[in-house]
Design a protein around this motif. Structure first.
Motif, PDB file in Angstrom:
ATOM      1  N   VAL A  19      35.208  27.872  16.768  1.00  0.00           N
ATOM      2  CA  VAL A  19      36.289  28.673  16.193  1.00  0.00           C
ATOM      3  C   VAL A  19      36.450  28.265  14.729  1.00  0.00           C
ATOM      4  CG1 VAL A  19      38.743  29.234  16.275  1.00  0.00           C
ATOM      5  CG2 VAL A  19      37.477  28.878  18.410  1.00  0.00           C
ATOM      6  N   ASP A  20      36.335  29.240  13.835  1.00  0.00           N
ATOM      7  CA  ASP A  20      36.494  28.967  12.409  1.00  0.00           C
ATOM      8  C   ASP A  20      37.969  28.756  12.088  1.00  0.00           C
ATOM      9  OD1 ASP A  20      33.784  29.203  11.715  1.00  0.00           O
ATOM     10  OD2 ASP A  20      33.951  31.390  11.617  1.00  0.00           O
ATOM     11  N   LEU A  21      38.277  27.617  11.502  1.00  0.00           N
ATOM     12  CA  LEU A  21      39.634  27.319  11.057  1.00  0.00           C
ATOM     13  C   LEU A  21      39.706  27.613   9.564  1.00  0.00           C
ATOM     14  CD1 LEU A  21      42.335  26.316  12.102  1.00  0.00           C
ATOM     15  CD2 LEU A  21      41.618  23.983  11.581  1.00  0.00           C
ATOM     16  N   LEU A  22      40.571  28.531   9.191  1.00  0.00           N
ATOM     17  CA  LEU A  22      40.572  29.069   7.831  1.00  0.00           C
ATOM     18  C   LEU A  22      41.860  28.734   7.098  1.00  0.00           C
ATOM     19  CD1 LEU A  22      39.289  32.641   8.777  1.00  0.00           C
ATOM     20  CD2 LEU A  22      37.909  30.674   8.051  1.00  0.00           C
ATOM     21  N   GLU A  23      41.768  28.789   5.792  1.00  0.00           N
ATOM     22  CA  GLU A  23      42.935  28.632   4.928  1.00  0.00           C
ATOM     23  C   GLU A  23      43.508  30.018   4.644  1.00  0.00           C
ATOM     24  OE1 GLU A  23      43.985  25.621   1.234  1.00  0.00           O
ATOM     25  OE2 GLU A  23      41.920  26.167   1.685  1.00  0.00           O
ATOM     26  N   ASP A  60      49.724  21.744  10.274  1.00  0.00           N
ATOM     27  CA  ASP A  60      49.648  22.170   8.873  1.00  0.00           C
ATOM     28  C   ASP A  60      48.779  21.233   8.044  1.00  0.00           C
ATOM     29  OD1 ASP A  60      51.256  24.304   9.424  1.00  0.00           O
ATOM     30  OD2 ASP A  60      53.091  23.382   8.657  1.00  0.00           O
ATOM     31  N   ASP A  61      48.505  20.066   8.582  1.00  0.00           N
ATOM     32  CA  ASP A  61      47.677  19.091   7.870  1.00  0.00           C
ATOM     33  C   ASP A  61      46.186  19.267   8.151  1.00  0.00           C
ATOM     34  OD1 ASP A  61      49.962  17.900   6.820  1.00  0.00           O
ATOM     35  OD2 ASP A  61      50.182  16.564   8.545  1.00  0.00           O
ATOM     36  N   ALA A  62      45.844  20.168   9.062  1.00  0.00           N
ATOM     37  CA  ALA A  62      44.433  20.372   9.399  1.00  0.00           C
ATOM     38  C   ALA A  62      43.679  20.931   8.188  1.00  0.00           C
ATOM     39  CB  ALA A  62      44.318  21.317  10.588  1.00  0.00           C
ATOM     40  N   LYS A  63      42.380  20.711   8.169  1.00  0.00           N
ATOM     41  CA  LYS A  63      41.530  21.184   7.083  1.00  0.00           C
ATOM     42  C   LYS A  63      40.618  22.301   7.594  1.00  0.00           C
ATOM     43  CE  LYS A  63      43.179  18.020   4.371  1.00  0.00           C
ATOM     44  NZ  LYS A  63      44.168  18.398   3.330  1.00  0.00           N
ATOM     45  N   PRO A  64      40.237  23.217   6.712  1.00  0.00           N
ATOM     46  CA  PRO A  64      39.314  24.285   7.131  1.00  0.00           C
ATOM     47  C   PRO A  64      38.000  23.719   7.652  1.00  0.00           C
ATOM     48  CG  PRO A  64      40.277  24.776   4.982  1.00  0.00           C
ATOM     49  CD  PRO A  64      40.652  23.374   5.302  1.00  0.00           C
ATOM     50  N   GLY A  65      37.424  24.404   8.617  1.00  0.00           N
ATOM     51  CA  GLY A  65      36.153  23.983   9.194  1.00  0.00           C
ATOM     52  C   GLY A  65      35.899  24.687  10.505  1.00  0.00           C
ATOM     53  N   LYS A  66      34.949  24.187  11.263  1.00  0.00           N
ATOM     54  CA  LYS A  66      34.609  24.759  12.558  1.00  0.00           C
ATOM     55  C   LYS A  66      35.109  23.836  13.665  1.00  0.00           C
ATOM     56  CE  LYS A  66      30.615  27.648  11.452  1.00  0.00           C
ATOM     57  NZ  LYS A  66      31.259  28.882  11.955  1.00  0.00           N
ATOM     58  N   VAL A  67      35.965  24.383  14.511  1.00  0.00           N
ATOM     59  CA  VAL A  67      36.517  23.618  15.627  1.00  0.00           C
ATOM     60  C   VAL A  67      35.661  23.885  16.855  1.00  0.00           C
ATOM     61  CG1 VAL A  67      38.508  23.231  17.105  1.00  0.00           C
ATOM     62  CG2 VAL A  67      38.832  23.762  14.671  1.00  0.00           C
ATOM     63  N   GLY A  68      35.125  22.826  17.432  1.00  0.00           N
ATOM     64  CA  GLY A  68      34.320  22.970  18.637  1.00  0.00           C
ATOM     65  C   GLY A  68      35.160  22.805  19.888  1.00  0.00           C
ATOM     66  N   ILE A  69      35.083  23.783  20.786  1.00  0.00           N
ATOM     67  CA  ILE A  69      35.701  23.678  22.110  1.00  0.00           C
ATOM     68  C   ILE A  69      34.559  23.425  23.076  1.00  0.00           C
ATOM     69  CG2 ILE A  69      37.112  24.830  23.849  1.00  0.00           C
ATOM     70  CD1 ILE A  69      38.203  26.636  21.633  1.00  0.00           C
ATOM     71  N   THR A  70      34.431  22.191  23.516  1.00  0.00           N
ATOM     72  CA  THR A  70      33.274  21.767  24.292  1.00  0.00           C
ATOM     73  C   THR A  70      33.540  21.924  25.777  1.00  0.00           C
ATOM     74  OG1 THR A  70      32.707  20.167  22.569  1.00  0.00           O
ATOM     75  CG2 THR A  70      31.660  19.885  24.721  1.00  0.00           C
ATOM     76  N   LEU A  71      32.665  22.654  26.437  1.00  0.00           N
ATOM     77  CA  LEU A  71      32.689  22.792  27.889  1.00  0.00           C
ATOM     78  C   LEU A  71      31.580  21.935  28.482  1.00  0.00           C
ATOM     79  CD1 LEU A  71      33.110  26.686  28.151  1.00  0.00           C
ATOM     80  CD2 LEU A  71      34.860  24.948  27.755  1.00  0.00           C
ATOM     81  N   ASP A  72      31.492  21.904  29.786  1.00  0.00           N
ATOM     82  CA  ASP A  72      30.409  21.138  30.418  1.00  0.00           C
ATOM     83  C   ASP A  72      29.060  21.719  30.042  1.00  0.00           C
ATOM     84  OD1 ASP A  72      32.312  19.611  31.608  1.00  0.00           O
ATOM     85  OD2 ASP A  72      32.259  20.667  33.531  1.00  0.00           O
TER      86      ASP A  72
END
Length: 603
Positions: A97-101, A79-91
């Protein structure tokens, strides 16, 4: 010459690095359930190492399947996370993934209820508001309005363009037949063969336009109900070209037809394998049957519904072919949705005329096997069948209008019969005007009954102008175009141009009835009390603290009924008002009834 192998190697690596699908590509902070599963699909990514670095987001799990082109990554969002773009990094690549409010009050959204009237629309057949999307280059089927089973060009913009008409008619919720991508080669207009769960079909519009529809409805205090299919997909779904897992589709991805015998789910005498023959069988070869026992697929489907509720600000979900998916999955699906949205509404389609079969799935029902369900509502098919039989069958001790009374008397089997959705017809059956042999008087009786009985009424588009399907039960005819939805239509149901006197009269009558209904606490929140029918006449009351409504259905000849018989419900009231005629009605002496008529008296 020596650089060519290196160049080829780089090109190959680029092909490997590209992710074809990231679903869902967005999620929200502050959900009740903190974890979200992201499906990643790309060439040979199954052995890649997965890394996530974003404040407030933790990598919880990575699931592999027997298809090395998939990874299922579970993130836990604080719940403390902030909106933004979360990167899931593969090799080889990074998925974003857009993290939204969340919007304020999203979790407390109000679902549809008995104060509402639902209007069911076949989007392809209602109105063409944007002719530029009739043909879409990357989709297989184009417009062919001359073919009853073809696409006719109706779209979301066409619905938006006529919201004032729907609001004026008194409808408060729109249920659209499915509008997700259906990229089938033919017969794709109905929408029940999904080919992408996260994309509005471009021939209807876009995800953004669907949200605009919801926003425009909200401005009118109206809501949007999404038609959701959990049981099957279309044969052209991208999964079928690269299956996420070998057990993703029932029967190994090969067609085996369902027996359609929902009774096998409850029958204490059922032979071994009969229930599986119902649950795991396919409808038709073009609709692969999903195996919700696969936990990755189950989570995908649950999250997809939550994603659309949050994205499009839905007020309800209609669940197609409700009892066909895995029962344990349905229990978890309804639990998860209601966990996120405690005031939300979902209605399941269990097409049975047996109240015991239908009631099994509703929350609060006392079941023989302890099954758990959080499903708030079901479509009341038993009552629909009883009304048609009641208004068309001869009057005898065991048939005729008493069928309605007898069906409502079975309400004790439901967890809450008041939460059922009641309807004269829908998109899969003949129109009510045709079922009642194009008898306008009987049709008025039916429509008035559904507006005043317990439950939430639903009407099919065009019912208000007596749309019909004479001599055929072809679904393409049943779902004919609403007149006036296309620029060259000679008849216009929206403004009345070219309607017959009978059509215009029914439209005005239903408009008056539904708008009055909004003002009646007795009908929208009161109890139902009914009397045993006598000689083709059925009387019932809707009762609230400060208001009562008396409804009289008279199927037979003109007659009078003694008001003294209903003294227990009339009490000391001396006078009421006929809702549709506007005239005063004495609540003593005899009440005069015309042949084949309905009277609604408020007092």
């Amino acid at each position: 010459m020596r650089f060519k192998p290196l160049l080829l190697s780089l090109l190959s690596f680029s092909a490997l690095a590209e992710l074809d699908h990231v679903q869902p590509s967005s999620w929200w902070i502050g959900m009740q359930h903190k974890d979200v599963q992201i499906m990643l699909h790309g060439n040979d990514i199954g052995d890649d190492k997965v890394r996530v670095s974003y404040p407030g987001v933790a990598l919880i799990d990575v699931q592999h399947t027997d298809n090395n082109n998939y990874l299922f990554v579970t993130l836990r969002i604080s719940d403390d996370a902030k909106p933004g773009k979360v990167g899931i990094t593969l090799d080889s690549d990074t998925a974003w993934v857009d993290l939204l409010e969340r919007e304020p009050g999203s979790a407390q959204r109000q679902g549809f209820n008995n104060s509402d009237v639902i209007y069911l629309i076949t989007p392809d057949r209602f109105a063409n508001g944007d002719s530029t999307n009739d043909e879409v280059a990357d989709l297989k089927e184009g417009k062919n309005r001359e073919h009853v089973g073809g696409r006719h060009g109706g779209d979301i913009q066409g619905i938006i363009d006529h919201l004032d008409y729907l609001d004026d008619m008194g409808y408060t919720q729109l249920w659209l037949m499915p509008v997700l991508e259906n990229d089938q080669a033919s017969y794709s207009y109905h929408g029940y063969s999904t080919t992408d769960y996260y994309r509005i079909d471009p021939r209807y519009g876009s995800n953004g336009l669907y949200r605009q529809l919801s926003d425009q409805l909200a401005k009118r205090n109206m809501g949007l109900i999404k038609d959701v299919i959990l049981n099957h997909i279309g044969s052209e779904h991208w999964w079928m070209k690269d299956m996420p897992a070998s057990d993703w589709i029932n029967h190994g991805g090969k067609f085996v037809g369902t027996n359609h015998r929902r009774e096998t789910m409850h029958d204490p005498h059922a032979a071994p394998g009969e229930a599986a023959g119902f649950k795991d069988g396919w409808f038709v070869p073009s609709m692969p049957d999903l195996n919700q026992r696969n936990p990755l697929l189950a989570t995908y489907l649950i999250q997809n519904s939550i994603w659309w509720i949050e994205t499009a600000k839905l007020s309800g979900i209609r669940l197609d072919t409700y009892s066909y998916p895995d029962s344990a999955f349905l229990s978890e699906y309804t639990r998860r949705v209601m966990q996120e949205y405690p005031n939300f509404s979902m209605v399941g389609e269990e097409w049975s005329t047996n109240p015991a079969i239908v009631s099994y799935w509703q929350r609060g029902t006392k079941r023989h096997d302890g099954y758990q369900s959080a499903l708030s509502s079901l479509m009341d098919f038993p009552l629909q069948d009883a009304v048609v039989k009641g208004l068309t069958a001869p009057e005898t001790w065991s048939s005729g209008i008493s069928s309605i009374y007898q069906t409502l008397a079975n309400d004790f089997v439901y967890g809450n019969a008041n939460d059922l959705v009641v309807f004269p017809d829908n998109h899969d059956m003949s129109r009510i005007f045709s079922q009642l042999n194009e008898d306008i008087a009987l049709t008025k009786m039916a429509l008035a009954f559904y507006a005043t009985t317990r439950g939430t009424p639903q009407y099919f588009y065009g019912t208000e102008i007596l749309m019909k399907n004479p001599g055929t039960d072809d679904h393409g005819v049943i779902r004919s175009d609403f007149p006036g939805g296309w620029p060259d239509d000679k008849v216009n149901g929206f403004n009345g141009k070219g309607l017959t006197a009978e059509q215009a009269g029914m439209q005005a009558w239903l408009r008056q009835l539904l708008n009055w209904r909004k003002t009646s606490a007795a009908v929208t929140s009161g109890e139902l009390v009914h009397y045993i029918p006598y000689d083709g006449t059925y009387v019932y009351f809707r009762v609230a603290d400060k208001q009562r409504v008396m409804v009289v259905l008279n199927k037979g000849q003109a007659r009078t009924v003694p008001m003294s018989y209903f003294h227990a419900m009339l009490g000391d009231a001396k006078q009421g008002k006929d809702v549709m005629l506007g005239s005063d009605v004495a609540l003593s002496g005899d009440l005069a009834l015309d042949a084949k008529s309905v009277r609604i008296i408020e007092f």
